[in-house]
Design a protein around this motif. Sequence first.
Motif, PDB file in Angstrom:
ATOM      1  N   PRO A  41     -32.954 -40.434  18.089  1.00  0.00           N
ATOM      2  CA  PRO A  41     -33.572 -39.829  19.272  1.00  0.00           C
ATOM      3  C   PRO A  41     -33.284 -38.327  19.347  1.00  0.00           C
ATOM      4  O   PRO A  41     -32.135 -37.901  19.203  1.00  0.00           O
ATOM      5  CB  PRO A  41     -32.915 -40.558  20.447  1.00  0.00           C
ATOM      6  CG  PRO A  41     -32.416 -41.840  19.871  1.00  0.00           C
ATOM      7  CD  PRO A  41     -32.074 -41.546  18.444  1.00  0.00           C
ATOM      8  N   GLY A  42     -34.321 -37.544  19.524  1.00  0.00           N
ATOM      9  CA  GLY A  42     -34.183 -36.097  19.663  1.00  0.00           C
ATOM     10  C   GLY A  42     -34.042 -35.332  18.365  1.00  0.00           C
ATOM     11  O   GLY A  42     -33.861 -34.116  18.376  1.00  0.00           O
ATOM     12  N   ALA A  43     -34.126 -36.005  17.207  1.00  0.00           N
ATOM     13  CA  ALA A  43     -33.962 -35.325  15.924  1.00  0.00           C
ATOM     14  C   ALA A  43     -35.179 -34.464  15.617  1.00  0.00           C
ATOM     15  O   ALA A  43     -36.306 -34.805  15.955  1.00  0.00           O
ATOM     16  CB  ALA A  43     -33.747 -36.345  14.806  1.00  0.00           C
ATOM     17  N   PHE A  44     -34.926 -33.331  14.974  1.00  0.00           N
ATOM     18  CA  PHE A  44     -36.004 -32.436  14.565  1.00  0.00           C
ATOM     19  C   PHE A  44     -35.687 -31.841  13.199  1.00  0.00           C
ATOM     20  O   PHE A  44     -34.532 -31.625  12.853  1.00  0.00           O
ATOM     21  CB  PHE A  44     -36.228 -31.321  15.592  1.00  0.00           C
ATOM     22  CG  PHE A  44     -35.025 -30.421  15.786  1.00  0.00           C
ATOM     23  CD1 PHE A  44     -34.874 -29.254  15.055  1.00  0.00           C
ATOM     24  CD2 PHE A  44     -34.046 -30.751  16.711  1.00  0.00           C
ATOM     25  CE1 PHE A  44     -33.775 -28.442  15.235  1.00  0.00           C
ATOM     26  CE2 PHE A  44     -32.938 -29.937  16.906  1.00  0.00           C
ATOM     27  CZ  PHE A  44     -32.802 -28.781  16.164  1.00  0.00           C
ATOM     28  N   LYS A  45     -36.741 -31.600  12.433  1.00  0.00           N
ATOM     29  CA  LYS A  45     -36.616 -30.990  11.113  1.00  0.00           C
ATOM     30  C   LYS A  45     -36.582 -29.483  11.288  1.00  0.00           C
ATOM     31  O   LYS A  45     -37.321 -28.926  12.096  1.00  0.00           O
ATOM     32  CB  LYS A  45     -37.814 -31.389  10.254  1.00  0.00           C
ATOM     33  CG  LYS A  45     -37.808 -30.816   8.864  1.00  0.00           C
ATOM     34  CD  LYS A  45     -39.045 -31.279   8.115  1.00  0.00           C
ATOM     35  CE  LYS A  45     -39.093 -30.675   6.732  1.00  0.00           C
ATOM     36  NZ  LYS A  45     -40.305 -31.078   6.013  1.00  0.00           N
ATOM     37  N   GLY A  46     -35.721 -28.820  10.530  1.00  0.00           N
ATOM     38  CA  GLY A  46     -35.656 -27.375  10.652  1.00  0.00           C
ATOM     39  C   GLY A  46     -34.710 -26.747   9.658  1.00  0.00           C
ATOM     40  O   GLY A  46     -34.404 -27.315   8.609  1.00  0.00           O
ATOM     41  N   ALA A  47     -34.261 -25.565  10.007  1.00  0.00           N
ATOM     42  CA  ALA A  47     -33.299 -24.820   9.201  1.00  0.00           C
ATOM     43  C   ALA A  47     -32.378 -24.089  10.176  1.00  0.00           C
ATOM     44  O   ALA A  47     -32.766 -23.794  11.312  1.00  0.00           O
ATOM     45  CB  ALA A  47     -34.011 -23.834   8.279  1.00  0.00           C
ATOM     46  N   VAL A  48     -31.169 -23.800   9.730  1.00  0.00           N
ATOM     47  CA  VAL A  48     -30.193 -23.134  10.593  1.00  0.00           C
ATOM     48  C   VAL A  48     -29.430 -22.110   9.767  1.00  0.00           C
ATOM     49  O   VAL A  48     -29.251 -22.279   8.553  1.00  0.00           O
ATOM     50  CB  VAL A  48     -29.241 -24.164  11.256  1.00  0.00           C
ATOM     51  CG1 VAL A  48     -28.335 -24.811  10.239  1.00  0.00           C
ATOM     52  CG2 VAL A  48     -28.441 -23.546  12.384  1.00  0.00           C
ATOM     53  N   ARG A 109     -41.639 -23.936   4.818  1.00  0.00           N
ATOM     54  CA  ARG A 109     -41.864 -25.386   4.868  1.00  0.00           C
ATOM     55  C   ARG A 109     -41.501 -26.029   6.206  1.00  0.00           C
ATOM     56  O   ARG A 109     -40.946 -27.122   6.243  1.00  0.00           O
ATOM     57  CB  ARG A 109     -41.133 -26.073   3.722  1.00  0.00           C
ATOM     58  CG  ARG A 109     -41.679 -25.673   2.363  1.00  0.00           C
ATOM     59  CD  ARG A 109     -41.041 -26.456   1.274  1.00  0.00           C
ATOM     60  NE  ARG A 109     -39.744 -25.866   0.976  1.00  0.00           N
ATOM     61  CZ  ARG A 109     -38.872 -26.378   0.152  1.00  0.00           C
ATOM     62  NH1 ARG A 109     -39.125 -27.497  -0.449  1.00  0.00           N
ATOM     63  NH2 ARG A 109     -37.735 -25.795  -0.072  1.00  0.00           N
ATOM     64  N   LEU A 110     -41.836 -25.348   7.290  1.00  0.00           N
ATOM     65  CA  LEU A 110     -41.618 -25.924   8.613  1.00  0.00           C
ATOM     66  C   LEU A 110     -42.927 -26.066   9.370  1.00  0.00           C
ATOM     67  O   LEU A 110     -42.921 -26.327  10.563  1.00  0.00           O
ATOM     68  CB  LEU A 110     -40.644 -25.067   9.431  1.00  0.00           C
ATOM     69  CG  LEU A 110     -39.211 -25.032   8.926  1.00  0.00           C
ATOM     70  CD1 LEU A 110     -38.363 -24.115   9.785  1.00  0.00           C
ATOM     71  CD2 LEU A 110     -38.614 -26.433   8.890  1.00  0.00           C
ATOM     72  N   ALA A 129     -34.360 -22.640  13.253  1.00  0.00           N
ATOM     73  CA  ALA A 129     -35.792 -22.524  12.993  1.00  0.00           C
ATOM     74  C   ALA A 129     -36.385 -23.927  12.967  1.00  0.00           C
ATOM     75  O   ALA A 129     -35.809 -24.844  12.381  1.00  0.00           O
ATOM     76  CB  ALA A 129     -36.048 -21.826  11.658  1.00  0.00           C
ATOM     77  N   ALA A 130     -37.509 -24.084  13.633  1.00  0.00           N
ATOM     78  CA  ALA A 130     -38.185 -25.378  13.685  1.00  0.00           C
ATOM     79  C   ALA A 130     -39.684 -25.131  13.765  1.00  0.00           C
ATOM     80  O   ALA A 130     -40.121 -24.053  14.177  1.00  0.00           O
ATOM     81  CB  ALA A 130     -37.711 -26.187  14.883  1.00  0.00           C
ATOM     82  N   GLY A 131     -40.448 -26.124  13.381  1.00  0.00           N
ATOM     83  CA  GLY A 131     -41.894 -26.039  13.514  1.00  0.00           C
ATOM     84  C   GLY A 131     -42.267 -25.939  14.982  1.00  0.00           C
ATOM     85  O   GLY A 131     -41.525 -26.382  15.865  1.00  0.00           O
TER      86      GLY A 131
END
Length: 165
Positions: A41-48, A109-110, A129-131
């Motif tokens: 729950p609440g997970a998101f693809k991104g970069a940090v 790639r976001l 960073a996230a889409g």
Amino acid sequence: MQGEDDRVVIALLAVLGVDLIVIVVLIAIMLARRARVSHRPGAFKGAVRVAEGDVPGFRSKWKRGFGRWVGDDVLVWSKAPSMFWNELAVADGMAAEVRTAGPDDKVKRLGPDPVIVPVSADGARIEIAAGADNRERALGPLAGSAGASTGGRHARADTETVTDA
């Protein structure tokens, strides 16, 4: 495959003479872990990355993975490609306003129009960073902060202002 890092690991194992079944099991474990992390729950693809200061476990270069907020202030970051290690950062609040990623940010790639969420954490500043479609999840509990407000956002000179659509 999840990326170039995965291919390098597999190629190295093959060169070292590791049996194919071991490689297949390793890939299956990595894919299962990725599915488990990405469907929380609440997970998101991104970069940090760390933009200023020092946060244990985070680097100044973008590191891809999946993030999620736990409680009101803890960012849990699972690093790609293996996602076996989680890094934690305690957020103090927004460091600046949310902005659209520009060419200088080198975020890839976001998806179209990735956003960057600057967060004060552990006495430093990290950027998530996230889409654009994951903007609200990336903001998490900081969505009500002044820097995350929908009005009056300022982008860098080389980027466009983020608008809610």
